[in-house]
Scaffold this motif. Structure first.
Motif: not given
Length: 295
Positions: A119-122, A247-254
């Protein structure tokens, strides 16, 4: 050393257009070795990708003292380009020497590693750019169309726009820009026609080298550079909001330009962003473990 017949090792592979990163871990997820080999994007070159993956795993195995133990390796591979079904099938048909091998996209493992969860997004902003999210057993992919058709907000896109601005300024169709002097210095040229000669066979990696000059000029208030980074940052911000709406619960950038881009992006979105918890190659290990447990 006496080894159990049930012994196994987890191998994570993160393969992209410029390099292939490999990690080998034991059952306790302790790192035994890391290695970086060459390009591993099978869409660009299948043979080169297979060679880079094989070499990376072989060299990591040597570092871990596991040479000739590849029949104990459970491999998770996240590769650029396998979002294209034809390319996925070509790699999936590879007769490899490992105990088992599980294939997915580089975006999937990046997301798994960043959140240590399904569960998450990038938002990826490196040489290329795209967005990816998983939520409730569903996924969303934004972009990943490749350079030059896509990859807006990426290092390659920034570099391409820098060159375009310099050439337009040289023709008097664009205001003068300090990017001209910066690119002249970087390429060791003295005229725009020499820049044209330099870029005749340029790929995304070549253009990405100019990204740092765009940020340098933008930070000094250069109008052309500001226009470029503002445009790219707005696109990445729009991608981020769409991932959160999914609906992503957590977002990160890479990615290599992600940190520099944050300054120019929508700050409400940046407040929602979290630091990645782990690397894409660790995400590849998690992907392999998940598949082994459900198979």
């Amino acid at each position: 050393m006496v080894r159990s017949k049930a012994e196994r090792y987890w191998v994570g592979v993160d393969g992209g257009g410029t390099k292939c990163k490999v990690v080998i871990m034991n059952d306790r997820l302790e790192v035994l070795a890391n290695y970086i080999s060459g390009p591993a994007n099978p869409y660009q070159d299948l043979s080169l990708a297979i060679n880079s993956i094989s070499l990376g795993i072989e060299e990591a195995a040597k570092l871990a003292g596991l040479h000739n133990r590849q029949d104990k390796f459970i491999v998770g591979m996240g590769l650029a380009g396998v979002n294209v079904p034809r390319v996925f099938q070509l790699v999936d048909n590879w007769q490899n020497p490992y105990k088992s091998c599980h294939l997915t996209t580089d975006l999937h493992i990046a997301c798994l590693g960043a959140h240590e969860s399904d569960e998450g997004a990038v938002i990826v902003a490196g040489t290329g750019s795209c967005g990816y999210a998983t939520s409730k057993n569903d996924s969303l992919l934004i972009g990943a169309h490749g350079f030059p058709a896509g990859d807006k907000g990426s290092g390659a896109w920034l570099g391409l726009k820098a060159v375009e601005s310099v050439l337009l300024a040289d023709n008097g169709l664009y205001p003068p820009t300090m990017l001209t002097e910066l690119l002249f210095e970087q390429l060791q040229v003295t005229s725009c026609i020499e820049i044209v000669d330099c870029i005749q066979k340029a790929n995304q990696n070549y253009y990405a080298q100019f990204a740092i000059q765009v940020f340098c000029a933008a930070n000094k208030g250069d109008v052309a550079a500001l226009k470029i980074v503002d445009d790219g940052a707005k696109y990445l911000s729009d991608v981020g909001f769409k991932l959160l709406d999914f609906g992503a619960k957590r977002l990160a950038m890479i990615g290599g330009v992600s940190q520099a881009m944050k300054k120019w992006m929508n700050q409400e979105l940046i407040m929602e962003e979290s630091e990645p918890l782990n690397s894409p190659e660790f995400g590849a290990v998690l992907f392999a473990r998940n598949h082994e447990m459900t198979s």
